[in-house]
Write an enzyme that holds these catalytic residues in place. Structure first.
Site, PDB file in Angstrom:
ATOM      1  N   SER A 193      76.936  70.714  16.393  1.00  0.00           N
ATOM      2  CA  SER A 193      77.273  72.014  15.817  1.00  0.00           C
ATOM      3  C   SER A 193      76.577  73.134  16.592  1.00  0.00           C
ATOM      4  O   SER A 193      76.754  73.250  17.805  1.00  0.00           O
ATOM      5  CB  SER A 193      76.918  72.006  14.330  1.00  0.00           C
ATOM      6  OG  SER A 193      77.560  73.038  13.639  1.00  0.00           O
ATOM      7  N   ASP A 253      88.071  69.771  12.188  1.00  0.00           N
ATOM      8  CA  ASP A 253      86.678  70.124  11.884  1.00  0.00           C
ATOM      9  C   ASP A 253      86.669  71.483  11.191  1.00  0.00           C
ATOM     10  O   ASP A 253      87.201  72.458  11.712  1.00  0.00           O
ATOM     11  CB  ASP A 253      85.881  70.192  13.189  1.00  0.00           C
ATOM     12  CG  ASP A 253      84.383  70.346  12.963  1.00  0.00           C
ATOM     13  OD1 ASP A 253      83.984  71.128  12.068  1.00  0.00           O
ATOM     14  OD2 ASP A 253      83.616  69.701  13.683  1.00  0.00           O
ATOM     15  N   HIS A 303      83.190  67.226  10.101  1.00  0.00           N
ATOM     16  CA  HIS A 303      82.416  67.962  11.098  1.00  0.00           C
ATOM     17  C   HIS A 303      81.770  67.007  12.088  1.00  0.00           C
ATOM     18  O   HIS A 303      81.105  66.061  11.690  1.00  0.00           O
ATOM     19  CB  HIS A 303      81.351  68.787  10.369  1.00  0.00           C
ATOM     20  CG  HIS A 303      80.596  69.731  11.238  1.00  0.00           C
ATOM     21  ND1 HIS A 303      81.160  70.404  12.303  1.00  0.00           N
ATOM     22  CD2 HIS A 303      79.288  70.127  11.201  1.00  0.00           C
ATOM     23  CE1 HIS A 303      80.258  71.178  12.863  1.00  0.00           C
ATOM     24  NE2 HIS A 303      79.110  71.022  12.224  1.00  0.00           N
TER      25      HIS A 303
END
Length: 526
Positions: A241, A465, A493
């Site tokens: 991320s 995502d 995710h």
């Protein structure tokens, strides 16, 4: 309201199988000091693997930084793992000035005789504790990596136990997170403006000089000191991320020492605040659409007979909570809490069942489970908060990009954001005003990123995502000259260790053996 834009980060880290929510353990904190880096004798406890400092690994990019690169970490037992603290400059432009401490945690490789080296990891955020991520390595990483890498997590500056930034009292943070993220009355708009101003002022009042030195560029410079302290000539790194932005920044600043880097659930670092928020709005709409479609397809969906009906139920519920917060013991579920409680399980398909239970109960008047999910989002594990992630995410994001749209311009953005996300669009539109209260300027800007001259690296993305849309992975792979894209068809995710053996094999062969795919890799749904 930057708290909404900050959904880029993964919020609370969810790792492991269904039903596992990683609780965050509060650790001792250091608010900053002026200690000089010191060379310490390493621990000689049985079983530890130590080596003499590697002179080539420890060459600093500037002579004034050499003392930081020469320091030897004093690794101590830390439960089943090893912990250490190292020293870095508060301001890299003034390395002889104030310093801060960084907290590190190392999970030794299970097969020390076949060890490849250290794998530095970051879970995103910005604001998530990398030490906690490393401590959960058995959930987050496959056995091949655990066998041959020491997994090393660090709390980036301003987070966790690395001189954590402080901006609000716990009571004020409760109120900040509960506030309406899509204000629709003059009173709510005024309250949102006030909270952003209080956040910015609070960071400076409570944290002083640190508030101007928690940028991604500075955290990337810290990573090179960590690399040297680990005696690694090149940095091997896994970032998820926001951790992909951190990794890309490292590769751009330090291409010669950038080794095998995996950037999982990638952020498009070229986007401005508006385009980034629009992208997230689309991503979370895809995720909520996929969730309600799954519910409807199973039959007897508690939300409604079809997608539109189900989404209307969610929207109506949020409107109702906005009008009348729900009592939960001596607390209440306000609309801000309800929003975070709903979006948190969208990060991982394995947690959709948690949303079934929590939202279903809330629709029947029992809001405790949904409030608990909201608490996990903000690391409110008991009282007080387990960490400072909700403050760090604001401080880091707003320092990296202090852009803030004037509040009177936000209504003109609503049409575009509602088109991107009928369910959550207003929330992301109002988030554009979130950095209005910032009081400091970034010490060093760096853009655009290309990582020219770095070793080949992997960028991964998942087609649905919610937090880092797949288009962002495509864009980052295009922007970074040595990057290869690995795609996972599916929900949730990030891509690695999500039950897709195709992705896992590519990532692990790359990290362990340096095998770089000849071209982009498309991994079908598992």
């Amino acid at each position: 309201m930057k708290r909404v834009v900050a959904l880029v980060a993964g919020l609370a880290l969810l790792i492991g199988g269904a039903g596992v929510l990683v609780s965050v353990v509060a650790q001792s904190r250091d608010s900053g000091n002026e200690d000089s880096p010191r060379s310490e004798q390493p621990s000689s406890r049985p079983g530890a693997q130590w080596q003499l400092p590697d002179e080539e690994a420890r060459v600093a990019p500037a002579k004034r930084l050499q003392p930081f690169y020469d320091q030897v970490a004093d690794w101590q037992e830390c439960g089943a793992n090893e912990c250490a603290r190292i020293t870095v400059p508060l301001d890299y432009a003034e390395p002889d000035g104030k310093t801060i401490k960084l907290q590190l945690l190392r999970v030794p490789a299970t097969d020390q005789d076949a060890k490849v080296g250290a794998l530095v990891v970051n879970p995103g955020g910005p604001g998530a504790a990398g030490t906690e991520y490393a401590s959960q390595a058995s959930y987050a990483f496959g056995k091949p990596l655990l066998a041959k890498f020491d997994i090393v997590g660090f709390d980036p500056r301003g987070t966790g136990s690395s001189s954590p930034i402080d901006c609000l009292s716990d009571d004020d943070l409760d109120a900040y997170l509960a506030a309406d993220p899509s204000p629709d009355t003059p009173e709510e708009i005024a309250a949102a403006v006030e909270w952003d101003e209080r956040m910015g002022k609070g960071c400076v009042e409570k944290s002083g000089d640190l508030a101007a030195h928690v940028s991604t560029v500075e955290a990337a410079r810290d990573m090179d000191v960590i690399r040297a302290v680990l005696d690694e000539r090149k940095l091997n790194y896994f970032g998820a991320s926001y951790g992909t932005k951190l990794g890309a920044t490292y590769a751009d600043i330090f291409p010669e020492t950038s080794g095998r880097l995996v950037l999982d659930g990638a952020v498009d670092v070229s986007l401005d605040a508006r385009e980034s928020s629009l992208g997230q709005a689309r991503g979370f709409q895809r995720a909520i659409d996929a969730y309600v479609d799954d519910c409807v397809d199973d039959g007897g969906c508690y939300l409604g007979a079809d997608r539109d009906a189900a989404l209307d139920t969610i929207t109506d519920f949020l409107d109702d909570v906005d009008a009348a917060p729900m009592k939960v013991g001596d607390r209440e579920l306000a609309v801000g809490n309800a929003f975070y409680g709903i979006v948190l399980p969208l990060y991982n398909q394995d947690y959709w069942s948690l949303l079934d239970s929590a939202l279903g109960a809330a629709l029947e008047g029992r809001a405790g489970e949904l409030l608990q999910l909201s608490d996990f989002y903000s690391s409110r594990i008991g009282d007080p908060y387990a960490d400072n992630s909700s403050e760090a995410i604001w401080a880091i994001n707003c320092l990296d990009d202090p852009t803030s749209m004037p509040i009177d311009e936000i209504p003109g953005q609503l049409k575009a954001f509602r088109k991107a996300s009928p369910t959550f669009g207003d929330v992301f539109a109002w988030g554009l005003a979130g950095c209005a209260g910032i009081q400091v300027e970034v010490a060093e800007e760096r853009a655009p990123l290309t990582a020219a001259g770095a070793d080949p690296l992997l960028v991964t993305g998942t087609t649905r995502d919610p937090a880092t849309p797949y288009e962002w992975a495509e864009a980052l792979a295009e922007q970074l000259e040595p990057a290869v894209l690995v795609s996972r068809e599916g929900d949730g995710h990030t891509a690695y260790n999500q039950g897709n053996s195709c992705v896992d094999d590519v990532v692990e062969r790359y990290l362990l053996d340096g095998v770089v795919p000849d071209d982009a890799v498309d991994c079908p749904a598992a």
